[in-house]
Design a protein around this motif. Structure first.
Motif, mmCIF file in Angstrom:
data_model
loop_
_atom_site.group_PDB
_atom_site.id
_atom_site.type_symbol
_atom_site.label_atom_id
_atom_site.label_comp_id
_atom_site.label_asym_id
_atom_site.label_seq_id
_atom_site.Cartn_x
_atom_site.Cartn_y
_atom_site.Cartn_z
ATOM 1 N N VAL A 1 0.840 -1.199 0.000
ATOM 2 C CA VAL A 1 0.000 0.000 0.000
ATOM 3 C C VAL A 1 0.872 1.245 0.000
ATOM 4 N N ASP A 2 0.516 2.209 -0.819
ATOM 5 C CA ASP A 2 1.196 3.502 -0.810
ATOM 6 C C ASP A 2 0.261 4.530 -1.435
ATOM 7 N N VAL A 3 0.304 5.754 -0.926
ATOM 8 C CA VAL A 3 -0.531 6.800 -1.515
ATOM 9 C C VAL A 3 -0.119 7.067 -2.958
ATOM 10 N N ASP A 4 1.143 6.779 -3.275
ATOM 11 C CA ASP A 4 1.625 6.861 -4.656
ATOM 12 C C ASP A 4 1.554 5.453 -5.245
ATOM 13 N N VAL A 5 0.430 5.140 -5.857
ATOM 14 C CA VAL A 5 0.201 3.775 -6.343
ATOM 15 C C VAL A 5 1.220 3.387 -7.410
ATOM 16 N N ASP A 6 1.595 4.327 -8.258
ATOM 17 C CA ASP A 6 2.575 4.014 -9.303
ATOM 18 C C ASP A 6 3.904 3.583 -8.686
ATOM 19 N N ARG A 7 4.300 4.259 -7.606
ATOM 20 C CA ARG A 7 5.536 3.863 -6.934
ATOM 21 C C ARG A 7 5.408 2.453 -6.368
#
Length: 377
Positions: A32-38
Protein backbone atom coordinates in the motif's frame (compact mmCIF):
# COMPACT_ATOMS: atom_id res chain seq x y z
CA UNK A 1 1.95 -18.41 7.66
CA UNK A 2 1.27 -14.80 8.65
CA UNK A 3 -0.13 -12.72 5.79
CA UNK A 4 1.22 -9.16 5.76
CA UNK A 5 0.19 -5.93 4.15
CA UNK A 6 3.24 -3.68 3.85
CA UNK A 7 2.15 -0.05 4.11
CA UNK A 8 4.63 2.36 2.56
CA UNK A 9 6.63 1.70 -0.61
CA UNK A 10 9.58 3.98 0.09
CA UNK A 11 13.07 2.95 1.18
CA UNK A 12 12.04 1.29 4.45
CA UNK A 13 8.90 -0.18 2.92
CA UNK A 14 11.01 -1.83 0.24
CA UNK A 15 13.35 -3.29 2.86
CA UNK A 16 10.40 -4.63 4.82
CA UNK A 17 8.83 -6.08 1.68
CA UNK A 18 12.02 -8.06 1.07
CA UNK A 19 12.26 -9.13 4.70
CA UNK A 20 8.69 -10.44 4.77
CA UNK A 21 9.07 -12.08 1.36
CA UNK A 22 12.23 -13.91 2.42
CA UNK A 23 10.89 -15.03 5.81
CA UNK A 24 9.80 -18.63 6.35
CA UNK A 25 6.90 -17.62 8.59
CA UNK A 26 5.42 -14.71 6.66
CA UNK A 27 4.31 -13.67 3.21
CA UNK A 28 3.41 -10.29 1.69
CA UNK A 29 -0.10 -10.22 0.23
CA UNK A 30 -0.39 -6.51 -0.51
CA UNK A 31 1.65 -3.33 -0.82
CA UNK A 32 0.00 0.00 0.00
CA UNK A 33 1.20 3.50 -0.81
CA UNK A 34 -0.53 6.80 -1.51
CA UNK A 35 1.62 6.86 -4.66
CA UNK A 36 0.20 3.77 -6.34
CA UNK A 37 2.57 4.01 -9.30
CA UNK A 38 5.54 3.86 -6.93
CA UNK A 39 4.04 0.83 -5.21
CA UNK A 40 3.50 -0.92 -8.56
CA UNK A 41 7.12 -0.24 -9.50
CA UNK A 42 8.42 -1.45 -6.14
CA UNK A 43 6.42 -4.68 -6.29
CA UNK A 44 7.64 -5.37 -9.81
CA UNK A 45 11.26 -4.61 -8.91
CA UNK A 46 11.06 -7.10 -6.04
CA UNK A 47 9.55 -9.80 -8.30
CA UNK A 48 6.20 -9.48 -6.52
CA UNK A 49 4.14 -8.21 -9.41
CA UNK A 50 1.32 -10.58 -8.49
CA UNK A 51 0.51 -9.10 -5.08
CA UNK A 52 -2.29 -6.61 -4.57
CA UNK A 53 -1.24 -2.96 -4.85
CA UNK A 54 -3.51 -0.28 -3.41
CA UNK A 55 -3.62 3.36 -2.42
CA UNK A 56 -5.00 2.71 1.08
CA UNK A 57 -5.19 -0.09 3.61
CA UNK A 58 -8.99 -0.23 3.37
CA UNK A 59 -8.74 -0.61 -0.40
CA UNK A 60 -6.27 -3.47 -0.04
CA UNK A 61 -8.41 -5.25 2.56
CA UNK A 62 -11.37 -5.13 0.18
CA UNK A 63 -9.37 -7.43 -2.10
CA UNK A 64 -7.41 -9.75 0.18
CA UNK A 65 -7.37 -11.24 3.67
CA UNK A 66 -4.48 -10.43 5.98
CA UNK A 67 -3.30 -11.04 9.53
CA UNK A 68 -0.96 -8.12 10.15
CA UNK A 69 0.65 -5.05 8.66
CA UNK A 70 4.11 -3.55 8.59
CA UNK A 71 3.77 0.22 8.92
CA UNK A 72 6.70 1.74 7.04
CA UNK A 73 5.08 5.12 6.46
CA UNK A 74 6.39 8.47 7.68
CA UNK A 75 5.91 9.15 11.43
CA UNK A 76 3.03 11.58 10.86
CA UNK A 77 1.02 8.77 9.25
CA UNK A 78 1.60 6.10 11.92
CA UNK A 79 -1.41 6.93 14.09
CA UNK A 80 -3.87 6.76 11.21
CA UNK A 81 -2.39 3.61 9.68
CA UNK A 82 -2.18 1.72 12.98
CA UNK A 83 -5.71 2.79 13.94
CA UNK A 84 -7.16 1.52 10.66
CA UNK A 85 -5.28 -1.77 11.00
CA UNK A 86 -6.34 -2.48 14.59
CA UNK A 87 -9.96 -1.63 13.82
CA UNK A 88 -9.76 -4.15 10.97
CA UNK A 89 -8.58 -6.82 13.40
CA UNK A 90 -4.94 -6.81 12.28
CA UNK A 91 -1.80 -6.82 14.39
CA UNK A 92 0.76 -4.09 13.70
CA UNK A 93 4.54 -4.11 13.38
CA UNK A 94 5.48 -0.44 13.11
CA UNK A 95 8.63 1.36 12.16
CA UNK A 96 9.82 3.72 14.86
CA UNK A 97 8.67 6.04 16.26
CA UNK A 98 5.35 4.55 17.33
CA UNK A 99 3.66 7.85 16.51
CA UNK A 100 4.46 11.47 15.79
CA UNK A 101 4.01 12.40 19.47
CA UNK A 102 3.86 10.83 22.90
CA UNK A 103 0.18 11.75 23.16
CA UNK A 104 -0.63 9.92 19.92
CA UNK A 105 1.34 6.90 21.11
CA UNK A 106 -0.69 6.78 24.34
CA UNK A 107 -3.88 6.88 22.28
CA UNK A 108 -2.60 3.94 20.22
CA UNK A 109 -1.75 2.01 23.39
CA UNK A 110 -5.29 2.55 24.65
CA UNK A 111 -6.70 1.46 21.28
CA UNK A 112 -4.56 -1.70 21.35
CA UNK A 113 -6.02 -2.50 24.77
CA UNK A 114 -9.56 -2.04 23.46
CA UNK A 115 -9.07 -4.30 20.45
CA UNK A 116 -6.71 -6.83 22.04
CA UNK A 117 -4.26 -6.04 19.24
CA UNK A 118 -0.54 -6.61 19.18
CA UNK A 119 1.12 -3.30 18.31
CA UNK A 120 4.89 -3.69 18.37
CA UNK A 121 7.52 -1.15 17.35
CA UNK A 122 10.56 -2.32 15.42
CA UNK A 123 13.62 -1.07 17.29
CA UNK A 124 15.70 -3.06 14.85
CA UNK A 125 19.08 -1.98 16.23
CA UNK A 126 18.42 -4.03 19.36
CA UNK A 127 18.79 -7.08 17.14
CA UNK A 128 22.56 -7.05 16.90
CA UNK A 129 24.71 -10.07 17.89
CA UNK A 130 27.40 -7.78 19.33
CA UNK A 131 24.80 -6.02 21.47
CA UNK A 132 23.46 -9.37 22.70
CA UNK A 133 27.00 -10.16 23.87
CA UNK A 134 27.20 -6.79 25.61
CA UNK A 135 23.99 -7.39 27.52
CA UNK A 136 25.03 -10.91 28.53
CA UNK A 137 28.31 -9.57 29.96
CA UNK A 138 26.79 -6.74 32.02
CA UNK A 139 26.60 -8.72 35.32
CA UNK A 140 30.39 -8.97 35.24
CA UNK A 141 30.60 -5.18 35.63
CA UNK A 142 28.94 -5.33 39.04
CA UNK A 143 26.69 -2.43 39.94
CA UNK A 144 26.41 -0.22 36.84
CA UNK A 145 26.67 3.52 37.46
CA UNK A 146 26.94 5.16 34.06
CA UNK A 147 26.33 4.58 30.36
CA UNK A 148 27.45 6.90 27.59
CA UNK A 149 26.91 6.93 23.83
CA UNK A 150 28.37 9.13 21.11
CA UNK A 151 26.81 9.31 17.64
CA UNK A 152 28.44 11.40 14.91
CA UNK A 153 27.58 11.01 11.22
CA UNK A 154 27.10 13.33 8.25
CA UNK A 155 24.41 11.84 5.99
CA UNK A 156 22.68 13.78 3.21
CA UNK A 157 19.19 12.29 3.16
CA UNK A 158 17.18 14.89 1.34
CA UNK A 159 13.42 14.67 1.80
CA UNK A 160 11.47 14.99 5.04
CA UNK A 161 14.38 14.41 7.45
CA UNK A 162 16.19 17.55 6.34
CA UNK A 163 13.02 19.55 6.95
CA UNK A 164 12.31 18.28 10.48
CA UNK A 165 12.61 20.59 13.49
CA UNK A 166 14.74 18.09 15.46
CA UNK A 167 15.90 15.45 12.98
CA UNK A 168 18.66 13.85 15.07
CA UNK A 169 16.62 13.56 18.25
CA UNK A 170 13.36 12.45 16.66
CA UNK A 171 14.52 10.23 13.81
CA UNK A 172 17.81 8.71 14.98
CA UNK A 173 18.53 9.21 18.67
CA UNK A 174 15.56 7.07 19.69
CA UNK A 175 17.61 4.04 18.60
CA UNK A 176 20.37 4.91 21.05
CA UNK A 177 17.91 5.93 23.76
CA UNK A 178 16.17 2.57 23.39
CA UNK A 179 19.50 0.73 23.52
CA UNK A 180 20.49 2.60 26.69
CA UNK A 181 17.20 1.66 28.33
CA UNK A 182 17.79 -1.97 27.34
CA UNK A 183 21.35 -1.95 28.71
CA UNK A 184 20.35 -0.19 31.94
CA UNK A 185 17.39 -2.56 32.38
CA UNK A 186 15.59 0.44 33.80
CA UNK A 187 13.34 3.32 32.81
CA UNK A 188 14.07 7.06 32.58
CA UNK A 189 12.78 9.41 35.26
CA UNK A 190 14.29 12.77 34.23
CA UNK A 191 16.42 14.47 31.56
CA UNK A 192 18.37 17.64 30.85
CA UNK A 193 19.37 18.48 27.28
CA UNK A 194 20.46 20.99 24.64
CA UNK A 195 19.92 20.98 20.88
CA UNK A 196 21.73 23.04 18.26
CA UNK A 197 22.21 23.42 14.52
CA UNK A 198 25.78 24.30 13.48
CA UNK A 199 26.26 27.03 10.92
CA UNK A 200 27.38 24.58 8.23
CA UNK A 201 24.33 22.34 8.69
CA UNK A 202 22.29 21.30 5.65
CA UNK A 203 19.31 20.49 7.92
CA UNK A 204 16.57 23.04 8.59
CA UNK A 205 16.25 21.98 12.24
CA UNK A 206 18.51 21.04 15.14
CA UNK A 207 20.91 18.40 13.81
CA UNK A 208 23.00 18.12 17.01
CA UNK A 209 22.03 17.29 20.59
CA UNK A 210 23.43 16.41 24.00
CA UNK A 211 21.44 14.96 26.90
CA UNK A 212 21.82 13.39 30.34
CA UNK A 213 19.15 10.96 31.54
CA UNK A 214 18.51 9.75 35.06
CA UNK A 215 17.14 6.20 35.35
CA UNK A 216 15.00 4.78 38.12
CA UNK A 217 17.78 2.44 39.30
CA UNK A 218 20.28 5.29 39.72
CA UNK A 219 22.12 4.80 36.42
CA UNK A 220 22.91 7.92 34.40
CA UNK A 221 23.04 7.88 30.61
CA UNK A 222 24.78 10.62 28.64
CA UNK A 223 24.24 11.11 24.92
CA UNK A 224 26.16 13.37 22.55
CA UNK A 225 25.57 13.38 18.81
CA UNK A 226 25.33 15.16 15.48
CA UNK A 227 24.07 14.50 11.97
CA UNK A 228 26.34 17.13 10.42
CA UNK A 229 29.63 15.59 11.46
CA UNK A 230 32.83 16.11 9.45
CA UNK A 231 35.45 13.40 9.96
CA UNK A 232 35.88 10.47 12.38
CA UNK A 233 32.34 9.18 11.98
CA UNK A 234 31.09 6.79 14.62
CA UNK A 235 29.18 3.62 13.83
CA UNK A 236 25.49 3.95 12.99
CA UNK A 237 25.02 2.04 16.26
CA UNK A 238 26.97 4.68 18.19
CA UNK A 239 30.13 4.43 20.28
CA UNK A 240 29.40 3.10 23.79
CA UNK A 241 30.92 2.93 27.27
CA UNK A 242 29.36 1.19 30.29
CA UNK A 243 30.93 1.52 33.73
CA UNK A 244 30.32 -0.43 36.94
CA UNK A 245 32.02 -0.97 40.28
CA UNK A 246 33.83 -4.06 38.95
CA UNK A 247 34.95 -2.81 35.54
CA UNK A 248 34.06 -1.16 32.24
CA UNK A 249 32.90 -2.16 28.78
CA UNK A 250 33.58 -0.46 25.44
CA UNK A 251 31.64 -1.08 22.23
CA UNK A 252 32.44 0.75 19.00
CA UNK A 253 29.10 -0.27 17.49
CA UNK A 254 30.78 -2.11 14.62
CA UNK A 255 33.30 -4.41 16.28
CA UNK A 256 32.92 -6.91 19.13
CA UNK A 257 32.83 -5.19 22.51
CA UNK A 258 35.75 -5.30 24.94
CA UNK A 259 35.29 -5.74 28.68
CA UNK A 260 37.84 -4.98 31.39
CA UNK A 261 37.16 -6.25 34.91
CA UNK A 262 39.14 -6.22 38.12
CA UNK A 263 41.27 -9.33 38.69
CA UNK A 264 41.36 -9.00 42.49
CA UNK A 265 45.05 -8.02 42.52
CA UNK A 266 44.77 -4.33 41.65
CA UNK A 267 44.89 -5.23 37.97
CA UNK A 268 42.39 -5.89 35.21
CA UNK A 269 41.47 -8.71 32.88
CA UNK A 270 40.64 -7.62 29.33
CA UNK A 271 38.46 -9.78 27.09
CA UNK A 272 36.82 -9.41 23.69
CA UNK A 273 33.16 -10.47 23.70
CA UNK A 274 32.51 -12.77 20.77
CA UNK A 275 28.99 -12.47 19.31
CA UNK A 276 26.69 -15.37 18.49
CA UNK A 277 27.10 -15.94 14.72
CA UNK A 278 23.63 -17.48 14.45
CA UNK A 279 21.69 -14.61 16.03
CA UNK A 280 19.14 -12.86 13.84
CA UNK A 281 19.90 -9.25 12.99
CA UNK A 282 18.08 -6.01 12.23
CA UNK A 283 14.72 -6.36 10.46
CA UNK A 284 14.96 -10.15 10.44
CA UNK A 285 15.18 -10.07 14.23
CA UNK A 286 12.27 -7.65 14.56
CA UNK A 287 10.08 -9.75 12.30
CA UNK A 288 10.96 -12.99 14.11
CA UNK A 289 10.15 -11.41 17.49
CA UNK A 290 6.81 -10.14 16.17
CA UNK A 291 5.85 -13.51 14.69
CA UNK A 292 6.77 -15.26 17.95
CA UNK A 293 4.72 -12.74 19.94
CA UNK A 294 1.63 -13.40 17.80
CA UNK A 295 1.80 -17.04 18.87
CA UNK A 296 2.37 -16.24 22.54
CA UNK A 297 0.38 -14.91 25.48
CA UNK A 298 3.44 -13.05 26.79
CA UNK A 299 3.96 -9.33 26.12
CA UNK A 300 7.12 -8.91 24.00
CA UNK A 301 9.80 -6.27 24.28
CA UNK A 302 8.88 -3.10 22.40
CA UNK A 303 5.17 -3.75 22.50
CA UNK A 304 3.60 -0.28 22.34
CA UNK A 305 3.35 0.17 26.13
CA UNK A 306 7.01 -0.75 26.53
CA UNK A 307 8.23 1.30 23.58
CA UNK A 308 6.51 4.42 24.90
CA UNK A 309 9.25 4.51 27.54
CA UNK A 310 11.79 5.01 24.74
CA UNK A 311 9.62 7.56 22.95
CA UNK A 312 9.24 9.63 26.12
CA UNK A 313 13.02 10.04 26.15
CA UNK A 314 12.74 11.81 22.79
CA UNK A 315 10.03 14.18 23.98
CA UNK A 316 11.97 14.77 27.18
CA UNK A 317 14.98 15.97 25.20
CA UNK A 318 12.82 18.24 23.05
CA UNK A 319 11.17 19.90 26.05
CA UNK A 320 14.33 20.11 28.17
CA UNK A 321 16.23 21.70 25.29
CA UNK A 322 13.50 24.17 24.38
CA UNK A 323 12.87 25.30 27.97
CA UNK A 324 16.39 24.94 29.35
CA UNK A 325 15.39 22.93 32.41
CA UNK A 326 15.35 19.45 33.93
CA UNK A 327 12.22 17.59 32.82
CA UNK A 328 10.49 14.87 34.85
CA UNK A 329 9.15 11.91 32.87
CA UNK A 330 6.00 11.58 35.00
CA UNK A 331 5.10 15.17 34.11
CA UNK A 332 5.53 14.36 30.43
CA UNK A 333 3.25 11.35 30.78
CA UNK A 334 0.56 13.37 32.56
CA UNK A 335 0.64 16.15 29.97
CA UNK A 336 0.57 13.67 27.09
CA UNK A 337 -2.44 11.85 28.52
CA UNK A 338 -4.33 15.13 28.83
CA UNK A 339 -3.47 15.95 25.22
CA UNK A 340 -4.60 12.51 24.05
CA UNK A 341 -7.94 12.88 25.84
CA UNK A 342 -8.42 16.41 24.48
CA UNK A 343 -7.61 15.44 20.88
CA UNK A 344 -9.15 11.97 20.69
CA UNK A 345 -12.16 13.25 18.74
CA UNK A 346 -9.94 15.19 16.34
CA UNK A 347 -7.86 12.05 15.77
CA UNK A 348 -10.95 9.95 15.11
CA UNK A 349 -10.46 7.71 18.17
CA UNK A 350 -13.07 8.90 20.71
CA UNK A 351 -13.31 5.38 22.12
CA UNK A 352 -9.88 5.66 23.77
CA UNK A 353 -10.95 8.43 26.15
CA UNK A 354 -12.53 6.09 28.71
CA UNK A 355 -9.47 3.84 28.62
CA UNK A 356 -7.08 6.73 29.15
CA UNK A 357 -9.18 8.09 32.01
CA UNK A 358 -9.26 4.65 33.64
CA UNK A 359 -5.49 4.66 34.07
CA UNK A 360 -4.61 5.67 37.64
CA UNK A 361 -1.35 6.97 36.19
CA UNK A 362 0.38 6.43 32.86
CA UNK A 363 3.31 4.70 34.53
CA UNK A 364 0.94 2.22 36.19
CA UNK A 365 -0.75 1.44 32.88
CA UNK A 366 2.58 0.83 31.17
CA UNK A 367 3.70 -1.48 33.97
CA UNK A 368 0.56 -3.60 33.63
CA UNK A 369 1.63 -4.32 30.05
CA UNK A 370 5.36 -4.65 30.70
CA UNK A 371 7.39 -7.24 28.76
CA UNK A 372 6.93 -10.67 30.28
CA UNK A 373 3.43 -9.96 31.56
CA UNK A 374 0.38 -11.77 30.20
CA UNK A 375 -0.89 -10.36 26.93
CA UNK A 376 -4.66 -9.87 26.83
CA UNK A 377 -5.97 -10.87 23.40
Amino acid sequence: MTRFVVVGAGNMGTKWLRTVRDSEGAEPVALVDVDVDRAVGTAAAESLGGIVVAGSLDEALDQIEADAIVDATIPAAHRGVATAAMRAGLDVLSEKPAAASLAEALALAALAELHGSLLMVSQSRRFNPQLYAVRAALPRLGSIGHISARFFRGPHFGGFREQMASPLTVDMAIHLFDTARWIADSDPVAVTAVESNPGWSWFDGAASAAAVFEFSNGVTFSFDGSWVNRGFDTSWNGDWRVGGDAGSLLWSGDDPAVIQVADGNEGYITETLEPDPDALESLDGSLAAFLAARQSTVVPENEIHDNIRSLVMVEGVLLAASEGRRVDVDDLFSDARRQAIDHADDWGVPEVVDVLRSWAAVDDALRRHAPGSTRIV
